[in-house]
Each structure stands twice: as C-alpha cells, then as structure tokens.
Motif scaffolding. Sequence first.
Motif, mmCIF file in Angstrom:
data_model
loop_
_atom_site.group_PDB
_atom_site.id
_atom_site.type_symbol
_atom_site.label_atom_id
_atom_site.label_comp_id
_atom_site.label_asym_id
_atom_site.label_seq_id
_atom_site.Cartn_x
_atom_site.Cartn_y
_atom_site.Cartn_z
ATOM 1 N N SER A 54 2.898 4.327 -9.461
ATOM 2 C CA SER A 54 3.453 3.051 -9.929
ATOM 3 C C SER A 54 4.978 3.065 -9.857
ATOM 4 O O SER A 54 5.609 2.056 -9.510
ATOM 5 C CB SER A 54 3.001 2.771 -11.365
ATOM 6 O OG SER A 54 1.592 2.693 -11.446
ATOM 7 N N THR A 57 5.948 2.443 -6.227
ATOM 8 C CA THR A 57 5.703 1.039 -5.864
ATOM 9 C C THR A 57 6.756 0.124 -6.471
ATOM 10 O O THR A 57 7.289 -0.766 -5.797
ATOM 11 C CB THR A 57 4.305 0.615 -6.322
ATOM 12 O OG1 THR A 57 3.323 1.503 -5.766
ATOM 13 C CG2 THR A 57 3.993 -0.805 -5.875
ATOM 14 N N ASN A 58 7.063 0.330 -7.747
ATOM 15 C CA ASN A 58 8.078 -0.498 -8.414
ATOM 16 C C ASN A 58 9.458 -0.289 -7.808
ATOM 17 O O ASN A 58 10.254 -1.226 -7.685
ATOM 18 C CB ASN A 58 8.113 -0.188 -9.914
ATOM 19 C CG ASN A 58 6.842 -0.598 -10.619
ATOM 20 O OD1 ASN A 58 6.143 -1.519 -10.166
ATOM 21 N ND2 ASN A 58 6.512 0.068 -11.722
ATOM 22 N N LEU A 60 10.173 0.436 -4.678
ATOM 23 C CA LEU A 60 10.260 -0.240 -3.384
ATOM 24 C C LEU A 60 10.320 -1.755 -3.527
ATOM 25 O O LEU A 60 10.884 -2.438 -2.666
ATOM 26 C CB LEU A 60 9.073 0.162 -2.501
ATOM 27 C CG LEU A 60 9.020 1.630 -2.081
ATOM 28 C CD1 LEU A 60 7.757 1.912 -1.288
ATOM 29 C CD2 LEU A 60 10.247 2.023 -1.275
ATOM 30 N N THR A 61 9.731 -2.279 -4.583
ATOM 31 C CA THR A 61 9.721 -3.740 -4.766
ATOM 32 C C THR A 61 10.985 -4.250 -5.467
ATOM 33 O O THR A 61 11.354 -5.412 -5.285
ATOM 34 C CB THR A 61 8.489 -4.163 -5.581
ATOM 35 O OG1 THR A 61 8.455 -3.416 -6.813
ATOM 36 C CG2 THR A 61 7.215 -3.895 -4.795
ATOM 37 N N THR A 62 11.636 -3.403 -6.248
ATOM 38 C CA THR A 62 12.816 -3.849 -7.004
ATOM 39 C C THR A 62 14.128 -3.470 -6.338
ATOM 40 O O THR A 62 15.158 -4.068 -6.643
ATOM 41 C CB THR A 62 12.795 -3.251 -8.428
ATOM 42 O OG1 THR A 62 12.743 -1.813 -8.340
ATOM 43 C CG2 THR A 62 11.586 -3.768 -9.203
ATOM 44 N N GLU A 65 16.726 -4.663 -0.089
ATOM 45 C CA GLU A 65 15.972 -4.601 1.173
ATOM 46 C C GLU A 65 16.522 -3.533 2.106
ATOM 47 O O GLU A 65 15.761 -2.858 2.805
ATOM 48 C CB GLU A 65 16.019 -5.965 1.856
ATOM 49 C CG GLU A 65 15.194 -6.042 3.136
ATOM 50 C CD GLU A 65 15.227 -7.421 3.766
ATOM 51 O OE1 GLU A 65 14.669 -7.571 4.875
ATOM 52 O OE2 GLU A 65 15.804 -8.331 3.149
ATOM 53 N N ALA A 68 15.254 -0.175 0.882
ATOM 54 C CA ALA A 68 13.803 -0.082 1.109
ATOM 55 C C ALA A 68 13.492 0.171 2.579
ATOM 56 O O ALA A 68 12.581 0.935 2.915
ATOM 57 C CB ALA A 68 13.120 -1.355 0.628
ATOM 58 N N THR A 87 0.103 4.248 -2.736
ATOM 59 C CA THR A 87 1.327 3.452 -2.911
ATOM 60 C C THR A 87 1.390 2.284 -1.938
ATOM 61 O O THR A 87 2.428 1.630 -1.827
ATOM 62 C CB THR A 87 2.566 4.341 -2.708
ATOM 63 O OG1 THR A 87 2.473 5.022 -1.446
ATOM 64 C CG2 THR A 87 2.683 5.368 -3.834
ATOM 65 N N LYS A 88 0.290 2.011 -1.235
ATOM 66 C CA LYS A 88 0.180 0.867 -0.319
ATOM 67 C C LYS A 88 1.203 0.921 0.815
ATOM 68 O O LYS A 88 1.694 -0.110 1.282
ATOM 69 C CB LYS A 88 0.334 -0.456 -1.086
ATOM 70 C CG LYS A 88 -0.582 -0.623 -2.270
ATOM 71 C CD LYS A 88 -2.036 -0.671 -1.841
ATOM 72 C CE LYS A 88 -2.942 -1.047 -3.012
ATOM 73 N NZ LYS A 88 -2.924 -0.034 -4.098
#
Length: 278
Positions: A54, A57-58, A60-62, A65, A68, A87-88
């Motif tokens: 988690s 994942t968090n 990479l999303t927060t 760009e 990332a 981690t998708k």
Amino acid sequence: KEAREEEGVVVTPCSVLVDAFWLVGTLLDPSSSSSALSKAQQTVKQSSYQSFTSLITNLLTTTSESIANKLIPLMQKTLEAPLLADTKLLSPSTGQSLMLKRLKKINTDLFYRQTKFNLLQEESEGYAKLLTFFTSLSGAQEEDCGNEREGHLMKVREIIGTFDLDPNRVLDLTLDVLELELQTLLSSTSASSIYETVSNAPQHATTILLLLQIMSILNTPSIPHLLGVKYTSYYTQQKPTPPSLYLLSSLLSLHSLLNLGELVPHLHPFNVWNILLP
C-alpha cells in the motif's frame, strides 16, 4: 540531488529507493515464510507486507509525474514478480504467471541452450566469400590502407552478418591468411631482419596492416587459444614450427592484439624460447 558514479554504476536517489524497496519486499514476501514461524508471526508478516504494498501504491499515486516516470521503469526492472503484481505495476495483459514463464524461457536461452554446429552440413559459401575477399587484399597499395580501411571493415561485417559466420572461425581464417602472407614474404626475401624484410616489400606490409586492422574488430581474446592449437599441432606431429608462425605471434603482440603471457601455457618450452629470443 545529482547522480553519482560508484565503480562504474550510476547511482541516483531513485535507484537507491528502488533497491530499498526490493530488499524490504524480499524480507516481507509471504511466499518465503519459514515453517518455523508461528501462526501469529506469519500473520504479522502478512500484514506488514500488505502495508508495504500500500505504501508503494500510495507513493506512485501521490508523487509528481516526473518522479513516478523515473520510479516505475526502475521498479519493473528490479522488483520481484509477486511484488509487481501486488502493487499493480504489471500491465493488464501481462499477469504474474505469464511474466514468470517468459523469464524462465529467457534464462533458459541465456544460460542453458547450446548452439550446435553440424560441420558436415554447414554452408561454406560465407567462408569462401570471406577467403576470396582476404586474398583480394594481396598486393594492395599503401594509399588503400588509409582510404579504404572503413570499406574493408564494413565488407567483413557484411559477410559475417549475411551468412551468420562463427566469429572464432572467422578469426582463425584471418590468422591463417595473415600467416600465409608472412610466409610468402619470408620466402621472397633474404633480408637479415624483420624490419629490413618489411621495408623491402611495401605491398606485403600494406596487406599485413589491413589484415591486422580487420582482426582488431574480431574476438581477439580467442587469439591465444587459436595460436596455441597451431603450435600444439606441429609439436604433436613432430613437425618443425614454421618461422611464419613465430613472426605472426610477434606481430600480433607488437600491435597489442596478443598477450604473450596468455600464449605461454599452450607452448612447448622450445617454442617459448624461440618466441622470446631477441
């Protein structure tokens, strides 16, 4: 922060972070849990692993760009397949099982698959064309050495690539042609020294230099072994080693294509003495 280089490897903050993710993911991987762990310990490890996935994942999303875009390719190259799946970070068309199957196939091709050559059924056209090209260099003019150098190297590359020739066999053929050129040179002169011999035969010298330039693009670390086979064959057959082979070894050493120390283990003491004679 700027990247720095350590032992030839460029180290960036992103690469350090990804290496830390890989280490933590390996330690927390539930599939590697020891049977000695109690059920409570396994539960704690599973919970820690889920929290860790988690966190990635968090992150990479927060994060921005640009960061990332640097982290994701590094993670896809470094992290283990189960962690990438959790981690998708795997594409929808590539599942964990398919990725492991592809990795297994690649590793098999790299480390276990053998390349076999059937010499009786091998197509000899490529080697014939290469030999014809080498013999056409005989009698080359001095200006050809500079003007046509790149053209000669490109021609050799084209023949090797077109007919998928074995680089070691190409190198062996080049050594044979160069030795034959030296043998012809030695038999056509009565000079007392190598320098005088080459100076009195500029056409031979140009051809020899062209062959040395061609040899420099081939697999030169194999030269000591190929020459060692030639020396050994003369000794086992109780035949005198031709002076052209000694001259070939000296010439390759002079042009930094051969380390005589790597050739010595292949030689009989008599051959070593003849090579090292001033």
